[in-house]
Write an enzyme that holds these catalytic residues in place. Structure first.
Site, short mmCIF file in Angstrom:
data_model
loop_
_atom_site.label_atom_id
_atom_site.label_comp_id
_atom_site.label_asym_id
_atom_site.label_seq_id
_atom_site.Cartn_x
_atom_site.Cartn_y
_atom_site.Cartn_z
N ARG A 1 -2.50 3.06 10.84
CA ARG A 1 -1.61 2.78 9.70
C ARG A 1 -0.20 2.40 10.15
O ARG A 1 0.78 2.68 9.46
CB ARG A 1 -1.55 3.97 8.74
CG ARG A 1 -2.86 4.23 8.02
CD ARG A 1 -2.71 5.35 7.00
NE ARG A 1 -4.00 5.73 6.46
CZ ARG A 1 -4.26 6.92 5.91
NH1 ARG A 1 -3.32 7.84 5.86
NH2 ARG A 1 -5.45 7.20 5.42
N ARG B 1 3.74 2.10 4.64
CA ARG B 1 4.81 2.54 3.74
C ARG B 1 6.02 3.16 4.44
O ARG B 1 7.06 3.33 3.81
CB ARG B 1 4.24 3.54 2.72
CG ARG B 1 3.29 2.89 1.73
CD ARG B 1 2.67 3.94 0.83
NE ARG B 1 1.74 4.78 1.57
CZ ARG B 1 1.15 5.86 1.05
NH1 ARG B 1 1.44 6.23 -0.19
NH2 ARG B 1 0.29 6.56 1.75
N ARG C 1 5.90 -5.26 -0.59
CA ARG C 1 5.03 -4.73 -1.64
C ARG C 1 5.70 -4.86 -3.01
O ARG C 1 5.03 -5.18 -4.00
CB ARG C 1 4.68 -3.27 -1.35
CG ARG C 1 3.74 -2.67 -2.38
CD ARG C 1 3.17 -1.36 -1.93
NE ARG C 1 2.26 -0.82 -2.92
CZ ARG C 1 1.37 0.13 -2.69
NH1 ARG C 1 1.27 0.65 -1.48
NH2 ARG C 1 0.57 0.56 -3.64
N ASP D 1 -8.40 -2.74 4.18
CA ASP D 1 -8.83 -1.43 3.70
C ASP D 1 -10.31 -1.27 3.97
O ASP D 1 -11.06 -2.26 3.99
CB ASP D 1 -8.55 -1.29 2.20
CG ASP D 1 -8.68 0.14 1.73
OD1 ASP D 1 -9.78 0.53 1.26
OD2 ASP D 1 -7.71 0.91 1.87
N TYR E 1 -17.08 7.17 -1.12
CA TYR E 1 -16.28 6.53 -2.16
C TYR E 1 -17.18 5.81 -3.18
O TYR E 1 -16.91 5.86 -4.38
CB TYR E 1 -15.31 5.53 -1.54
CG TYR E 1 -14.16 6.15 -0.80
CD1 TYR E 1 -12.98 6.50 -1.45
CD2 TYR E 1 -14.23 6.37 0.58
CE1 TYR E 1 -11.91 7.06 -0.77
CE2 TYR E 1 -13.16 6.94 1.27
CZ TYR E 1 -12.02 7.27 0.60
OH TYR E 1 -10.96 7.84 1.27
#
Length: 345
Positions: free
Chosen positions: A28, A32, A41, A78, A154
Site C-alpha cells: 500500500r 492515503r 482522489r 484492488d 468477500y
C-alpha cells in the site's frame, strides 16, 4: 514492449540473489498517507474510479517512486477486480469499504453467477503499459491479485468481514459449492496475472489476507491447494514471471505454504518472529517483510530497533524489506524517510 535488462535489485533478490543492502517496497505504498494521492482522489472521485482509470492508476503507482525511490512499483488496483470479471457488481461505501452484489450465500447463487464483459479488466492492463513506459531504470514492476480464499470471503459475504464467518460456514456446509467458486477464481486469476505480465509486470504477489482464519485442514484445502494451482498455471503460461506468496496470518503453517505452493518468494507478516522465519522457511527461498506497520507509525527508537532486528534475522538469505501488511493512512512521511535511511544505511 519489454524494458531493457537494466539491473533491478528487487527482481534479482526475488530470483534468489542476496544483496548487501536489501531492496525495499511497501505494501500500500501508493495511498492515503501521501498528500499527492489525497489531492488526486479529491479531483478524480472514489477509489474504484481511480483504479479503473489507466492515467490515474499510473500516476498513483508512480507517486511513491518519485518521493521515496523504492525498488519496486506496485500497480495501483484492488484484489476485488477479479469478482468484477466473474460477474459481481463492485462499489465502495464511504467509510465502510467494498460491497459486492449479489452475495454468493449458497450454491444456487454461485452457480447463477455469469462472467462479466471480456474487456472488464482491460483498464488494468492499460495502466500497466503506461507505468512500464515511464518507470525509472532499476525499478521492478509489480502486479498482484487476491488469492482464492480471500477473494471468496468477500464474494460470499458481499463485503469484508473480520471473522470471514459466512465463507467458513459455506466451506464446511457445502464444500463442493465452495470448490466450484474457488476453481472459477483460480482460472480467472491465472488469466488476470498472465495478462498483467504480458503488459509488462515482472513479478506478482498473491495476497491471501484472510488465510489466518482457517483451521489447519481448511488451510490445506482453501489456501495451499488453490495457490499451488495458480502458480502451476502461471508457470505453464508465463515461465519468466516471478511469484511472491503472502498468506497473512498463516503462523506456523507458513512453512508448509512456502514448501508446497511453488512460489519464488514468501511474504512474512508482522506476527511472525523474523528469527523463526529465518529458521523455518526453506533455506534458499527469498523472504519479504516484516515490519509492523504500527512500528512505522511509532518511529524513533522503536522503529530503529524493529528494523535492525529484521535486518539481522534475514542477513544470511535473499531479503526484500517490506512491512508485515499495508502501510496505514496516518503514517508520517518523515517516518517512511527514516525507515528508508535505516535500511539503506
Amino acid at each position: 514492449m519489454r524494458r531493457s535488462d537494466t539491473f533491478k535489485p528487487l527482481l534479482a533478490t526475488l530470483k534468489g540473489e542476496r544483496q548487501s543492502v536489501p531492496p525495499m517496497w511497501l505494501m500500500r505504498q501508493a495511498g492515503r498517507y501521501l498528500p499527492e494521492y489525497r489531492a488526486l482522489r479529491e479531483e478524480k472521485g472514489g477509489f474504484l474510479a481511480m483504479a479503473m482509470d489507466p492515467e490515474a492508476a499510473c500516476e498513483i503507482t508512480l507517486q511513491p517512486i518519485r518521493r521515496f525511490g523504492f525498488d519496486g512499483a506496485i500497480l495501483f488496483s484492488d484484489i476485488l477486480t477479479v469478482p468484477m470479471a466473474l460477474g459481481q457488481q463492485l462499489w465502495f461505501e464511504t467509510g465502510e469499504g467494498p460491497r459486492l452484489a449479489p452475495p454468493l450465500a449458497d450454491a444456487a447463487a454461485i452457480d447463477a453467477l455469469q462472467p462479466g464483459a471480456p474487456d472488464t479488466l482491460d483498464p488494468v492492463y492499460a495502466a500497466v503499459r503506461r507505468i512500464v513506459a515511464v518507470l525509472p531504470d532499476g525499478v521492478t514492476m509489480l502486479g498482484f491479485a487476491g488469492s482464492p480464499w480471500t477473494v471468496a470471503t468477500y464474494m460470499i459475504a458481499g463485503q469484508g468481514s473480520r471473522t470471514q464467518d459466512a465463507a467458513r460456514r459455506l466451506a464446511y456446509r457445502d464444500p463442493e459449492a465452495m470448490q466450484r467458486l474457488v476453481d472459477r477464481i483460480v482460472a480467472t486469476t491465472i488469466d488476470y496475472l498472465a495478462k498483467q505480465h504480458e503488459a509488462g509486470v515482472e513479478a506478482v504477489q498473491l495476497f491471501d489476507s484472510w488465510s489466518g482464519s482457517l483451521s489447519p485442514e481448511q488451510f490445506e484445502r482453501w489456501v495451499i491447494a488453490p495457490n499451488k494451482a495458480i502458480v502451476a498455471g502461471l508457470r505453464a503460461r508465463c515461465p519468466n514471471l516471478v511469484i511472491i506468496g503472502f498468506p497473512k496470518g498463516a503462523g506456523a503453517k507458513l512453512a508448509d505454504y512456502a514448501e508446497q505452493v511453488g512460489i519464488d518468494a514468501v511474504g512474512v507478516d508482522e506476527t511472525i518472529a523474523p528469527e523463526w522465519a529465518a529458521r523455518a522457511l526453506p533455506a534458499d527461498m527469498p523472504v519479504q517483510g516484516n515490519l509492523d506497520p504500527l512500528a512505522l507509525i511509532a518511529g524513533g527508537d522503536t522503529l530503529a530497533r524493529a528494523v535492525d532486528r529484521i535486518l539481522a534475522a534475514f542477513e544470511g538469505r535473499p531479503h526484500v524489506f517490506n512491512l508485515g501488511h499495508g502501510i496505514l493512512p496516518d503514517t508520517p512521511i518523515a517516518h517512511v524517510e527514516a525507515l528508508i535511511a535505516r535500511v539503506r544505511g
